[in-house]
Design a protein around this motif. Structure first.
Motif, PDB file in Angstrom:
ATOM      1  N   GLY A   1      59.842   2.851 -31.658  1.00 10.49           N
ATOM      2  CA  GLY A   1      59.562   3.682 -30.491  1.00 10.49           C
ATOM      3  C   GLY A   1      60.670   4.593 -30.021  1.00 10.49           C
ATOM      4  N   GLN A   2      61.666   4.836 -30.851  1.00 12.55           N
ATOM      5  CA  GLN A   2      62.674   5.837 -30.523  1.00 12.55           C
ATOM      6  C   GLN A   2      62.084   7.212 -30.837  1.00 12.55           C
ATOM      7  OE1 GLN A   2      66.015   5.079 -29.363  1.00 12.55           O
ATOM      8  NE2 GLN A   2      64.950   3.149 -29.035  1.00 12.55           N
ATOM      9  N   VAL A   3      62.378   8.205 -29.994  1.00 10.34           N
ATOM     10  CA  VAL A   3      61.802   9.543 -30.150  1.00 10.34           C
ATOM     11  C   VAL A   3      62.916  10.584 -30.184  1.00 10.34           C
ATOM     12  CG1 VAL A   3      60.283  11.275 -29.089  1.00 10.34           C
ATOM     13  CG2 VAL A   3      59.677   8.852 -28.963  1.00 10.34           C
ATOM     14  N   LEU A   4      62.803  11.509 -31.132  1.00 11.59           N
ATOM     15  CA  LEU A   4      63.745  12.625 -31.213  1.00 11.59           C
ATOM     16  C   LEU A   4      63.271  13.750 -30.302  1.00 11.59           C
ATOM     17  CD1 LEU A   4      66.177  14.114 -32.569  1.00 11.59           C
ATOM     18  CD2 LEU A   4      64.498  15.022 -34.201  1.00 11.59           C
ATOM     19  N   LEU A   5      64.157  14.225 -29.440  1.00 12.39           N
ATOM     20  CA  LEU A   5      63.886  15.398 -28.612  1.00 12.39           C
ATOM     21  C   LEU A   5      64.892  16.479 -28.959  1.00 12.39           C
ATOM     22  CD1 LEU A   5      63.191  13.894 -25.077  1.00 12.39           C
ATOM     23  CD2 LEU A   5      61.561  14.467 -26.884  1.00 12.39           C
ATOM     24  N   ILE A   6      64.428  17.732 -28.893  1.00 16.49           N
ATOM     25  CA  ILE A   6      65.295  18.875 -29.147  1.00 16.49           C
ATOM     26  C   ILE A   6      65.213  19.816 -27.944  1.00 16.49           C
ATOM     27  CG2 ILE A   6      65.331  18.702 -31.661  1.00 16.49           C
ATOM     28  CD1 ILE A   6      62.992  20.546 -31.873  1.00 16.49           C
ATOM     29  N   GLU A   7      66.338  20.417 -27.614  1.00 23.58           N
ATOM     30  CA  GLU A   7      66.413  21.294 -26.437  1.00 23.58           C
ATOM     31  C   GLU A   7      66.214  22.742 -26.855  1.00 23.58           C
ATOM     32  OE1 GLU A   7      69.262  21.880 -22.542  1.00 23.58           O
ATOM     33  OE2 GLU A   7      70.215  21.510 -24.475  1.00 23.58           O
ATOM     34  N   ARG A   8      65.352  23.435 -26.122  1.00 20.80           N
ATOM     35  CA  ARG A   8      65.055  24.844 -26.413  1.00 20.80           C
ATOM     36  C   ARG A   8      66.272  25.722 -26.139  1.00 20.80           C
ATOM     37  NH1 ARG A   8      59.625  26.160 -27.121  1.00 20.80           N
ATOM     38  NH2 ARG A   8      60.242  28.316 -26.852  1.00 20.80           N
ATOM     39  N   ALA A   9      66.506  26.675 -27.000  1.00 21.05           N
ATOM     40  CA  ALA A   9      67.605  27.619 -26.793  1.00 21.05           C
ATOM     41  C   ALA A   9      67.262  28.642 -25.719  1.00 21.05           C
ATOM     42  CB  ALA A   9      67.938  28.341 -28.105  1.00 21.05           C
ATOM     43  N   ASP A  10      65.970  28.993 -25.592  1.00 20.92           N
ATOM     44  CA  ASP A  10      65.580  30.023 -24.629  1.00 20.92           C
ATOM     45  C   ASP A  10      65.340  29.483 -23.221  1.00 20.92           C
ATOM     46  OD1 ASP A  10      63.201  28.677 -25.103  1.00 20.92           O
ATOM     47  OD2 ASP A  10      62.051  30.460 -25.646  1.00 20.92           O
ATOM     48  N   LYS A  11      65.399  28.178 -23.047  1.00 20.06           N
ATOM     49  CA  LYS A  11      65.204  27.563 -21.733  1.00 20.06           C
ATOM     50  C   LYS A  11      66.057  26.301 -21.667  1.00 20.06           C
ATOM     51  CE  LYS A  11      61.979  29.511 -19.089  1.00 20.06           C
ATOM     52  NZ  LYS A  11      62.268  30.015 -17.775  1.00 20.06           N
ATOM     53  N   ALA A  12      67.285  26.424 -21.186  1.00 22.58           N
ATOM     54  CA  ALA A  12      68.173  25.272 -21.077  1.00 22.58           C
ATOM     55  C   ALA A  12      67.507  24.181 -20.244  1.00 22.58           C
ATOM     56  CB  ALA A  12      69.493  25.696 -20.438  1.00 22.58           C
ATOM     57  N   GLY A  13      67.640  22.957 -20.696  1.00 22.43           N
ATOM     58  CA  GLY A  13      67.055  21.825 -19.991  1.00 22.43           C
ATOM     59  C   GLY A  13      65.608  21.548 -20.354  1.00 22.43           C
ATOM     60  N   TYR A  14      65.018  22.379 -21.211  1.00 23.51           N
ATOM     61  CA  TYR A  14      63.636  22.162 -21.662  1.00 23.51           C
ATOM     62  C   TYR A  14      63.692  21.376 -22.978  1.00 23.51           C
ATOM     63  CZ  TYR A  14      61.031  25.161 -18.402  1.00 23.51           C
ATOM     64  OH  TYR A  14      60.417  25.697 -17.308  1.00 23.51           O
ATOM     65  N   TRP A  15      63.413  20.086 -22.868  1.00 23.10           N
ATOM     66  CA  TRP A  15      63.413  19.196 -24.025  1.00 23.10           C
ATOM     67  C   TRP A  15      61.991  19.037 -24.527  1.00 23.10           C
ATOM     68  CZ3 TRP A  15      67.755  17.386 -26.348  1.00 23.10           C
ATOM     69  CH2 TRP A  15      68.955  17.556 -25.649  1.00 23.10           C
ATOM     70  N   GLN A  16      61.853  18.893 -25.842  1.00 23.87           N
ATOM     71  CA  GLN A  16      60.526  18.807 -26.431  1.00 23.87           C
ATOM     72  C   GLN A  16      60.590  18.159 -27.802  1.00 23.87           C
ATOM     73  OE1 GLN A  16      60.041  23.194 -26.756  1.00 23.87           O
ATOM     74  NE2 GLN A  16      59.693  22.801 -28.922  1.00 23.87           N
ATOM     75  N   SER A  17      59.400  17.860 -28.335  1.00 26.95           N
ATOM     76  CA  SER A  17      59.242  17.503 -29.737  1.00 26.95           C
ATOM     77  C   SER A  17      59.125  18.810 -30.517  1.00 26.95           C
ATOM     78  CB  SER A  17      57.979  16.656 -29.920  1.00 26.95           C
ATOM     79  OG  SER A  17      58.101  15.416 -29.236  1.00 26.95           O
ATOM     80  N   VAL A  18      58.945  18.730 -31.805  1.00 31.12           N
ATOM     81  CA  VAL A  18      58.757  19.931 -32.632  1.00 31.12           C
ATOM     82  C   VAL A  18      57.416  20.565 -32.274  1.00 31.12           C
ATOM     83  CG1 VAL A  18      58.335  20.732 -34.995  1.00 31.12           C
ATOM     84  CG2 VAL A  18      60.222  19.148 -34.520  1.00 31.12           C
ATOM     85  N   THR A  19      57.427  21.870 -32.066  1.00 30.11           N
ATOM     86  CA  THR A  19      56.193  22.609 -31.793  1.00 30.11           C
ATOM     87  C   THR A  19      56.234  23.931 -32.546  1.00 30.11           C
ATOM     88  OG1 THR A  19      57.082  23.767 -29.861  1.00 30.11           O
ATOM     89  CG2 THR A  19      55.987  21.662 -29.447  1.00 30.11           C
ATOM     90  N   GLY A  20      55.061  24.502 -32.740  1.00 37.80           N
ATOM     91  CA  GLY A  20      55.031  25.807 -33.357  1.00 37.80           C
ATOM     92  C   GLY A  20      53.621  26.281 -33.608  1.00 37.80           C
ATOM     93  N   SER A  21      53.467  27.581 -33.648  1.00 39.07           N
ATOM     94  CA  SER A  21      52.160  28.203 -33.847  1.00 39.07           C
ATOM     95  C   SER A  21      51.850  28.411 -35.324  1.00 39.07           C
ATOM     96  CB  SER A  21      52.109  29.560 -33.145  1.00 39.07           C
ATOM     97  OG  SER A  21      52.177  29.385 -31.761  1.00 39.07           O
ATOM     98  N   ARG A  22      50.572  28.399 -35.607  1.00 36.70           N
ATOM     99  CA  ARG A  22      50.091  28.663 -36.962  1.00 36.70           C
ATOM    100  C   ARG A  22      50.450  30.094 -37.344  1.00 36.70           C
ATOM    101  NH1 ARG A  22      43.843  28.848 -38.873  1.00 36.70           N
ATOM    102  NH2 ARG A  22      43.940  30.773 -37.700  1.00 36.70           N
ATOM    103  N   GLU A  23      50.771  30.275 -38.595  1.00 33.50           N
ATOM    104  CA  GLU A  23      51.040  31.613 -39.135  1.00 33.50           C
ATOM    105  C   GLU A  23      50.005  31.917 -40.206  1.00 33.50           C
ATOM    106  OE1 GLU A  23      55.110  31.787 -40.448  1.00 33.50           O
ATOM    107  OE2 GLU A  23      55.869  31.634 -38.408  1.00 33.50           O
ATOM    108  N   GLY A  24      49.437  33.109 -40.144  1.00 30.03           N
ATOM    109  CA  GLY A  24      48.436  33.512 -41.128  1.00 30.03           C
ATOM    110  C   GLY A  24      47.247  32.575 -41.113  1.00 30.03           C
ATOM    111  N   GLU A  25      46.826  32.164 -42.292  1.00 29.60           N
ATOM    112  CA  GLU A  25      45.665  31.284 -42.432  1.00 29.60           C
ATOM    113  C   GLU A  25      46.065  29.872 -42.841  1.00 29.60           C
ATOM    114  OE1 GLU A  25      42.532  32.111 -41.584  1.00 29.60           O
ATOM    115  OE2 GLU A  25      43.404  34.008 -40.909  1.00 29.60           O
TER     116      GLU A  25
END
Length: 148
Positions: free
Chosen positions: A18-42
């Motif tokens: 149950g340990q979770v990796l969080l990464i901090e956004r470069a464009d919003k200091a203090g905004y921690w998240q898991s990996v996210t991203g939008s689909r590209e193409g198809e």
């Protein structure tokens, strides 16, 4: 306006205990998240998850246990990020995946996207992330891992 697709993945990186990796956004200091991203193409959602994992952490999905959690979230895009999407797009459809690692490890963050990383127990990670859907996904870990 941008061309980003309003279809994305959320990948919760975790260990069996149950340990979770969080990464901090470069464009919003203090905004921690898991990996996210939008689909590209198809590309498929699985391909999107694999690509985002590699781009944001350097992790190769096929070397670990990547699972589709069969969860779908629809949420309103934060106003400060709407310029990335086509005109008039206000909502995003997000699909949740999990990547289980044997133990916490340091990852290679994407320059310009993330500035810091930390491993936390799932309870603390769920409290720290800025996204309600990310927090909800993390709170599912105990039942998914049989820790309840």
């Amino acid at each position: 306006m941008g061309t980003k697709q309003p279809l994305s993945v959320l990948v919760v990186i975790h260990t069996a205990d149950g340990q979770v990796l969080l990464i901090e956004r470069a464009d919003k200091a203090g905004y921690w998240q898991s990996v996210t991203g939008s689909r590209e193409g198809e590309e498929s959602l699985l391909q999107t998850a694999c690509r985002e994992l590699l781009e944001e952490t350097g992790l190769v999905a096929t070397e670990h246990q990547l699972t589709d959690w069969q969860l779908h979230n629809r949420y309103e895009i934060y106003p400060h990020w709407r310029h990335r999407y086509p005109d008039g797009v206000t909502h995003n459809d997000e699909y949740v995946f999990g990547l289980q690692l044997a133990q916490p490890q340091s990852v290679q963050l994407a320059p310009g996207e993330h500035t810091a990383q930390q491993w936390l127990p799932w309870q603390q990670a769920a409290e720290l992330v800025f996204s309600p859907s990310n927090a909800a996904a993390i709170r599912l870990l105990p039942s998914r891992l049989g820790l309840e």
